[in-house]
Design a protein around this motif. Sequence first.
Motif, PDB file in Angstrom:
ATOM      1  N   ILE A   1     -39.215 -28.813 -36.978  1.00  0.00           N
ATOM      2  CA  ILE A   1     -40.648 -29.062 -37.033  1.00  0.00           C
ATOM      3  C   ILE A   1     -41.245 -27.963 -37.896  1.00  0.00           C
ATOM      4  N   GLN A   2     -41.839 -28.335 -39.015  1.00  0.00           N
ATOM      5  CA  GLN A   2     -42.404 -27.361 -39.952  1.00  0.00           C
ATOM      6  C   GLN A   2     -43.924 -27.481 -39.981  1.00  0.00           C
ATOM      7  N   PHE A   3     -44.618 -26.361 -39.801  1.00  0.00           N
ATOM      8  CA  PHE A   3     -46.074 -26.336 -39.857  1.00  0.00           C
ATOM      9  C   PHE A   3     -46.512 -25.903 -41.251  1.00  0.00           C
ATOM     10  N   CYS A   4     -47.376 -26.701 -41.879  1.00  0.00           N
ATOM     11  CA  CYS A   4     -47.786 -26.469 -43.258  1.00  0.00           C
ATOM     12  C   CYS A   4     -49.289 -26.188 -43.338  1.00  0.00           C
ATOM     13  N   ARG A   5     -49.662 -25.257 -44.172  1.00  0.00           N
ATOM     14  CA  ARG A   5     -51.075 -24.999 -44.476  1.00  0.00           C
ATOM     15  C   ARG A   5     -51.266 -25.147 -45.978  1.00  0.00           C
ATOM     16  N   VAL A   6     -52.329 -25.851 -46.347  1.00  0.00           N
ATOM     17  CA  VAL A   6     -52.578 -26.182 -47.748  1.00  0.00           C
ATOM     18  C   VAL A   6     -53.982 -25.730 -48.144  1.00  0.00           C
ATOM     19  N   LYS A   7     -54.051 -24.971 -49.217  1.00  0.00           N
ATOM     20  CA  LYS A   7     -55.340 -24.591 -49.767  1.00  0.00           C
ATOM     21  C   LYS A   7     -55.979 -25.806 -50.430  1.00  0.00           C
ATOM     22  N   TYR A   8     -57.281 -25.970 -50.244  1.00  0.00           N
ATOM     23  CA  TYR A   8     -57.995 -27.045 -50.922  1.00  0.00           C
ATOM     24  C   TYR A   8     -59.351 -26.529 -51.390  1.00  0.00           C
ATOM     25  N   ASP A   9     -60.045 -27.338 -52.160  1.00  0.00           N
ATOM     26  CA  ASP A   9     -61.317 -26.928 -52.758  1.00  0.00           C
ATOM     27  C   ASP A   9     -62.427 -27.042 -51.710  1.00  0.00           C
ATOM     28  N   ARG A  10     -62.598 -25.971 -50.941  1.00  0.00           N
ATOM     29  CA  ARG A  10     -63.621 -25.998 -49.888  1.00  0.00           C
ATOM     30  C   ARG A  10     -65.026 -26.036 -50.478  1.00  0.00           C
ATOM     31  N   GLU A  11     -65.228 -25.397 -51.627  1.00  0.00           N
ATOM     32  CA  GLU A  11     -66.552 -25.433 -52.256  1.00  0.00           C
ATOM     33  C   GLU A  11     -66.928 -26.859 -52.655  1.00  0.00           C
ATOM     34  N   LYS A  12     -65.949 -27.606 -53.097  1.00  0.00           N
ATOM     35  CA  LYS A  12     -66.205 -29.017 -53.427  1.00  0.00           C
ATOM     36  C   LYS A  12     -66.560 -29.796 -52.166  1.00  0.00           C
ATOM     37  N   ALA A  13     -65.838 -29.541 -51.088  1.00  0.00           N
ATOM     38  CA  ALA A  13     -66.132 -30.221 -49.814  1.00  0.00           C
ATOM     39  C   ALA A  13     -67.535 -29.882 -49.327  1.00  0.00           C
ATOM     40  N   ILE A  14     -67.922 -28.630 -49.489  1.00  0.00           N
ATOM     41  CA  ILE A  14     -69.258 -28.204 -49.077  1.00  0.00           C
ATOM     42  C   ILE A  14     -70.321 -28.848 -49.962  1.00  0.00           C
ATOM     43  N   SER A  15     -70.086 -28.893 -51.273  1.00  0.00           N
ATOM     44  CA  SER A  15     -71.036 -29.527 -52.201  1.00  0.00           C
ATOM     45  C   SER A  15     -71.219 -31.003 -51.886  1.00  0.00           C
ATOM     46  N   GLN A  16     -70.127 -31.675 -51.551  1.00  0.00           N
ATOM     47  CA  GLN A  16     -70.221 -33.092 -51.201  1.00  0.00           C
ATOM     48  C   GLN A  16     -71.018 -33.295 -49.915  1.00  0.00           C
ATOM     49  N   ALA A  17     -70.836 -32.387 -48.974  1.00  0.00           N
ATOM     50  CA  ALA A  17     -71.601 -32.475 -47.727  1.00  0.00           C
ATOM     51  C   ALA A  17     -73.085 -32.246 -47.988  1.00  0.00           C
ATOM     52  N   LEU A  18     -73.387 -31.262 -48.827  1.00  0.00           N
ATOM     53  CA  LEU A  18     -74.784 -30.961 -49.143  1.00  0.00           C
ATOM     54  C   LEU A  18     -75.456 -32.119 -49.872  1.00  0.00           C
ATOM     55  N   ALA A  19     -74.697 -32.831 -50.685  1.00  0.00           N
ATOM     56  CA  ALA A  19     -75.258 -33.935 -51.462  1.00  0.00           C
ATOM     57  C   ALA A  19     -75.455 -35.199 -50.623  1.00  0.00           C
ATOM     58  N   SER A  20     -74.850 -35.226 -49.450  1.00  0.00           N
ATOM     59  CA  SER A  20     -74.964 -36.400 -48.583  1.00  0.00           C
ATOM     60  C   SER A  20     -76.120 -36.221 -47.608  1.00  0.00           C
ATOM     61  N   LYS A  21     -76.377 -37.264 -46.864  1.00  0.00           N
ATOM     62  CA  LYS A  21     -77.394 -37.200 -45.811  1.00  0.00           C
ATOM     63  C   LYS A  21     -76.722 -37.266 -44.440  1.00  0.00           C
ATOM     64  N   MET A  22     -75.529 -36.704 -44.371  1.00  0.00           N
ATOM     65  CA  MET A  22     -74.728 -36.763 -43.149  1.00  0.00           C
ATOM     66  C   MET A  22     -75.380 -35.996 -42.008  1.00  0.00           C
ATOM     67  N   PRO A  23     -75.179 -36.442 -40.778  1.00  0.00           N
ATOM     68  CA  PRO A  23     -75.714 -35.717 -39.616  1.00  0.00           C
ATOM     69  C   PRO A  23     -74.930 -34.428 -39.369  1.00  0.00           C
ATOM     70  N   ASP A  24     -75.554 -33.475 -38.689  1.00  0.00           N
ATOM     71  CA  ASP A  24     -74.907 -32.200 -38.336  1.00  0.00           C
ATOM     72  C   ASP A  24     -74.301 -31.510 -39.553  1.00  0.00           C
ATOM     73  N   GLN A  25     -75.022 -31.596 -40.659  1.00  0.00           N
ATOM     74  CA  GLN A  25     -74.525 -31.059 -41.921  1.00  0.00           C
ATOM     75  C   GLN A  25     -74.230 -29.562 -41.848  1.00  0.00           C
ATOM     76  N   GLU A  26     -75.158 -28.801 -41.273  1.00  0.00           N
ATOM     77  CA  GLU A  26     -75.006 -27.345 -41.225  1.00  0.00           C
ATOM     78  C   GLU A  26     -73.786 -26.925 -40.415  1.00  0.00           C
ATOM     79  N   ALA A  27     -73.580 -27.550 -39.271  1.00  0.00           N
ATOM     80  CA  ALA A  27     -72.437 -27.216 -38.423  1.00  0.00           C
ATOM     81  C   ALA A  27     -71.123 -27.540 -39.129  1.00  0.00           C
ATOM     82  N   TYR A  28     -71.055 -28.691 -39.785  1.00  0.00           N
ATOM     83  CA  TYR A  28     -69.847 -29.088 -40.508  1.00  0.00           C
ATOM     84  C   TYR A  28     -69.529 -28.090 -41.614  1.00  0.00           C
ATOM     85  N   ILE A  29     -70.521 -27.718 -42.392  1.00  0.00           N
ATOM     86  CA  ILE A  29     -70.307 -26.782 -43.491  1.00  0.00           C
ATOM     87  C   ILE A  29     -69.827 -25.436 -42.968  1.00  0.00           C
TER      88      ILE A  29
END
Length: 250
Positions: free
Chosen positions: A212-240
């Motif tokens: 059983i191998q546990f993997c961690r992967v770097k991803y573009d968190r700034e892009k994820a945050i920008s997409q959240a900011l551009a949306s009208k999603m609920p609980d935006q601040e907590a998610y970010i």
Amino acid sequence: MIKLDQIAIISDIHGNLPALEAVLEDIKDKGISQIICLGDMIGKGPHSMEVLEQCLDHCHVIIKGNWEEFISDPQTKETDFIKFYRDQLGDHYLSLIRNLPGVTGFWLSGKYIRLFHANPHSVFRRVYQTSPLSERLALFEVPQLPSTEALTLKSDVVGYGDIHEGYLQHIDQGRMIFNVGSVGNSCDFIPMAAYVILEGKLHSQEEADFSIQFCRVKYDREKAISQALASKMPDQEAYINEIKTGCYSR
């Protein structure tokens, strides 16, 4: 040397498309062709439909999570929060996730592996590595949820998602529990995507090499945050904040 089979187990993407794309690329780079998703593809992040479509394209088995359950359940009162995700998914995808199985299982190197989102008896029954032993042992019992497998087999290894904190734990009689962590909403203070690789002889009931191998992967968190900011999603601040810190906000 006999080549062992590899299975990638992903869970809890929560509408975070950049995280899922990074994990799928990592899985592809490792030459792994079989992927199982343990649910909570939707909600929290801004891209529920896109994540669901990616999972449908790439995963061999998809298990229902608690977010799929309560978002698609007609009995769930339609608040503004619920409506946001239902509007993203539409009737077709709501019907699809409503009918996903709750449990799957298979033999791997002489061990029977059973996988589910949170618990084989309820998607809402949460278990941690520090939960009472009786609750952890209940994870090995015959499931009460709809399943893709024969339900009479006793499991040797159980794996799940839900708590967003990966771990491996040995229980009595040689049994093991593992949690895969979260692809899109890690809450173990490491803000990277997490998933697990199982390795062994698939569909074999004979004892063989197993890992059983546990993997961690770097991803573009700034892009994820920008997409959240551009949306009208609920609980935006907590998610970010959770994306930034890897720490549960609520």
